[in-house]
Design a protein around this motif. Structure first.
Motif, PDB file in Angstrom:
ATOM      1  N   ASP A  68       0.817  -1.344  -0.037  1.00  0.00           N
ATOM      2  CA  ASP A  68      -0.296   0.030   0.292  1.00  0.00           C
ATOM      3  C   ASP A  68       0.653   0.987   0.293  1.00  0.00           C
ATOM      4  O   ASP A  68       0.146   2.180  -0.813  1.00  0.00           O
ATOM      5  CB  ASP A  68      -1.383   0.278   0.994  1.00  0.00           C
ATOM      6  CG  ASP A  68      -1.885  -1.146   0.952  1.00  0.00           C
ATOM      7  OD1 ASP A  68      -2.081  -1.180   0.040  1.00  0.00           O
ATOM      8  OD2 ASP A  68      -3.063  -0.893   1.774  1.00  0.00           O
ATOM      9  N   LEU A  69       1.917   1.313   0.531  1.00  0.00           N
ATOM     10  CA  LEU A  69       2.191   2.583   0.295  1.00  0.00           C
ATOM     11  C   LEU A  69       3.153   1.989  -0.602  1.00  0.00           C
ATOM     12  O   LEU A  69       4.022   3.248  -0.667  1.00  0.00           O
ATOM     13  CB  LEU A  69       4.365   2.205   1.715  1.00  0.00           C
ATOM     14  CG  LEU A  69       3.321   2.357   2.859  1.00  0.00           C
ATOM     15  CD1 LEU A  69       4.569   2.564   4.328  1.00  0.00           C
ATOM     16  CD2 LEU A  69       3.280   3.705   3.400  1.00  0.00           C
ATOM     17  N   TYR A  88       1.309   4.128  -2.168  1.00  0.00           N
ATOM     18  CA  TYR A  88       1.013   5.633  -2.126  1.00  0.00           C
ATOM     19  C   TYR A  88       2.502   6.688  -3.132  1.00  0.00           C
ATOM     20  O   TYR A  88       1.843   7.757  -2.647  1.00  0.00           O
ATOM     21  CB  TYR A  88       1.136   5.967  -0.778  1.00  0.00           C
ATOM     22  CG  TYR A  88       1.161   7.452   0.015  1.00  0.00           C
ATOM     23  CD1 TYR A  88       0.441   8.041   0.050  1.00  0.00           C
ATOM     24  CD2 TYR A  88       2.542   7.636   0.665  1.00  0.00           C
ATOM     25  CE1 TYR A  88       0.544   9.105   0.572  1.00  0.00           C
ATOM     26  CE2 TYR A  88       2.418   8.616   1.477  1.00  0.00           C
ATOM     27  CZ  TYR A  88       1.408  10.026   1.460  1.00  0.00           C
ATOM     28  OH  TYR A  88       1.864  11.218   1.720  1.00  0.00           O
ATOM     29  N   PRO A 148       4.421   5.551   6.909  1.00  0.00           N
ATOM     30  CA  PRO A 148       3.876   6.544   6.140  1.00  0.00           C
ATOM     31  C   PRO A 148       4.731   8.105   6.146  1.00  0.00           C
ATOM     32  O   PRO A 148       5.120   9.052   5.902  1.00  0.00           O
ATOM     33  CB  PRO A 148       2.630   7.242   6.851  1.00  0.00           C
ATOM     34  CG  PRO A 148       2.447   5.562   6.974  1.00  0.00           C
ATOM     35  CD  PRO A 148       3.699   5.039   7.423  1.00  0.00           C
ATOM     36  N   THR A 155      -3.299  13.949  -1.268  1.00  0.00           N
ATOM     37  CA  THR A 155      -3.152  12.426  -1.654  1.00  0.00           C
ATOM     38  C   THR A 155      -3.140  11.195  -0.355  1.00  0.00           C
ATOM     39  O   THR A 155      -3.063  11.302   0.400  1.00  0.00           O
ATOM     40  CB  THR A 155      -1.470  12.086  -1.847  1.00  0.00           C
ATOM     41  OG1 THR A 155      -1.377  13.162  -3.538  1.00  0.00           O
ATOM     42  CG2 THR A 155      -1.533  11.218  -2.480  1.00  0.00           C
ATOM     43  N   GLU A 156      -4.367  10.636  -0.727  1.00  0.00           N
ATOM     44  CA  GLU A 156      -4.614  10.401   0.221  1.00  0.00           C
ATOM     45  C   GLU A 156      -3.683   9.279   1.018  1.00  0.00           C
ATOM     46  O   GLU A 156      -3.248   8.053   0.284  1.00  0.00           O
ATOM     47  CB  GLU A 156      -6.308   9.033  -0.244  1.00  0.00           C
ATOM     48  CG  GLU A 156      -6.908   8.330   0.744  1.00  0.00           C
ATOM     49  CD  GLU A 156      -7.735   7.659   0.558  1.00  0.00           C
ATOM     50  OE1 GLU A 156      -8.538   6.339   1.592  1.00  0.00           O
ATOM     51  OE2 GLU A 156      -8.264   7.607  -0.905  1.00  0.00           O
ATOM     52  N   LEU A 157      -3.466   8.476   2.489  1.00  0.00           N
ATOM     53  CA  LEU A 157      -2.322   8.506   2.148  1.00  0.00           C
ATOM     54  C   LEU A 157      -3.397   6.718   2.874  1.00  0.00           C
ATOM     55  O   LEU A 157      -4.067   6.780   3.963  1.00  0.00           O
ATOM     56  CB  LEU A 157      -1.999   8.872   4.205  1.00  0.00           C
ATOM     57  CG  LEU A 157      -0.919   8.421   4.339  1.00  0.00           C
ATOM     58  CD1 LEU A 157       0.032   7.512   4.131  1.00  0.00           C
ATOM     59  CD2 LEU A 157      -0.800   9.074   6.222  1.00  0.00           C
ATOM     60  N   PRO A 158      -2.866   5.770   2.642  1.00  0.00           N
ATOM     61  CA  PRO A 158      -3.238   4.399   3.699  1.00  0.00           C
ATOM     62  C   PRO A 158      -2.907   4.533   4.540  1.00  0.00           C
ATOM     63  O   PRO A 158      -2.119   4.650   5.286  1.00  0.00           O
ATOM     64  CB  PRO A 158      -2.803   3.219   2.242  1.00  0.00           C
ATOM     65  CG  PRO A 158      -1.278   4.043   2.336  1.00  0.00           C
ATOM     66  CD  PRO A 158      -1.453   5.146   1.971  1.00  0.00           C
TER      67      PRO A 158
END
Length: 310
Positions: free
Chosen positions: A219-220, A223, A264, A299-302
């Motif tokens: 997921d990162l 990102y 993150p 930007t959406e952070l997971p």
């Protein structure tokens, strides 16, 4: 982890010389672990060269310094072949890049032709002279310093050269208390002269190998790609090399923070230093920083368990 211990030792050793530059030192160590190169920019006298030399002495690696001036030739940097009359053949004389840590001091005072002599060695850790390619012994770490472009006698670095640096870092100024500490520390001593090595080249090679193994959740990774893709909505977009630089810098910063996995906050911490100097266009540093801040905010952070393994 042994590599984290090495980074802590280097950081503590550098702190014997540098005051109030903990975050700058950590960013420098993150770049070293990532196998990248660093551009230190600020006005003269802010400690750029002292920091670079303190780091080099702490690592106990082969170190060379080249003062970039308008009359410096590319062959001074890369080396050249000359005819040896006694041997009756051409002999290669190594340039200053044949080292482990190269301090390219005031790199933007040299002509663009000389600046470009670093392109191949920084990107591929090799030098090609007269059709023969010679590999540079790892670790190979370039710490370049530059004065602001407005300074008299400076040449702006081209985009291709800037893109070779994993990070561009500003030294910043000292607070009143930090400046007083500096006076107290240096009034009767020269800490840099007495600095000893705390590790060697083999340990740095191990560190760089371990950095590649720092875990980055899927997921990162998505990102990271999303951040870069936003920059490509216009002509100022970040190159694929910049995407890899953001990945490696995040892994290096995670190691500096004592972790073997990226979170993150690592990405957000290094994003400005990795991305800003890669924007193409007539933006100043403040505008570039604002653009990166905007991208990070939009930007959406997971949300995940970043320690999860494959």
């Amino acid at each position: 982890m042994e590599e984290i211990s090495i980074l802590s030792k280097i950081e503590e050793n550098v702190a014997k010389v540098m005051i109030g530059k903990k975050e700058v030192t950590r960013l420098l160590l993150a770049a070293l672990a990532a196998g990248g190169h660093v551009l230190l920019e600020d006005v003269p006298g802010t400690g750029k060269t002292v920091l670079a030399r303190a780091l080099a002495k702490s690592m106990g690696c082969k170190f060379d310094r080249v003062q970039f001036t308008p009359d410096l030739l590319p062959s001074d940097v890369t080396g050249l072949s000359f005819f040896h009359q006694e041997k009756g053949t051409f002999v290669f004389k190594e340039g200053l890049v044949f080292t482990n840590i190269l301090l390219a001091d005031e790199i933007n005072r040299a002509t663009p032709r000389t600046q470009s002599s670093l392109l191949e060695c920084m990107a591929e850790c090799q030098v090609t002279v007269d059709g023969e390619t010679r590999v540079l012994e790892p670790p190979f770490f370039v710490i370049a310093t530059q004065n602001p472009v407005e300074t008299i006698g400076c040449f702006p670095l081209p985009e291709a050269q800037l893109d070779r640096f994993i990070m561009k870092i500003s030294m910043g100024s000292l607070s009143a208390s930090e400046e007083r500490q500096m006076l107290d520390r240096f009034i009767n001593a020269e800490p840099l002269a007495n600095l000893d090595a705390v590790c060697g080249a083999q340990e740095i090679r191990l560190l760089q190998q371990k950095c590649r193994e720092v875990y980055v959740h899927e997921d990162l990774r998505g990102y990271l790609v999303a951040l870069v893709q936003v920059t490509r909505k216009n002509r100022t977009g970040i190159s694929p090399r910049g995407t890899l630089a953001l990945l490696r810098a995040s892994q290096g910063y995670a190691l500096v923070q004592g972790r073997d996995f990226v979170v993150p906050e690592d990405i957000k911490e290094v994003a400005h230093y990795v991305l800003c100097h890669r924007f193409i266009g007539a933006f100043d540093d403040t505008q570039k920083s604002s653009v990166v801040t905007g991208i990070l905010n939009q930007t959406e952070l997971p949300t995940e368990d970043w320690k999860a393994r494959r």
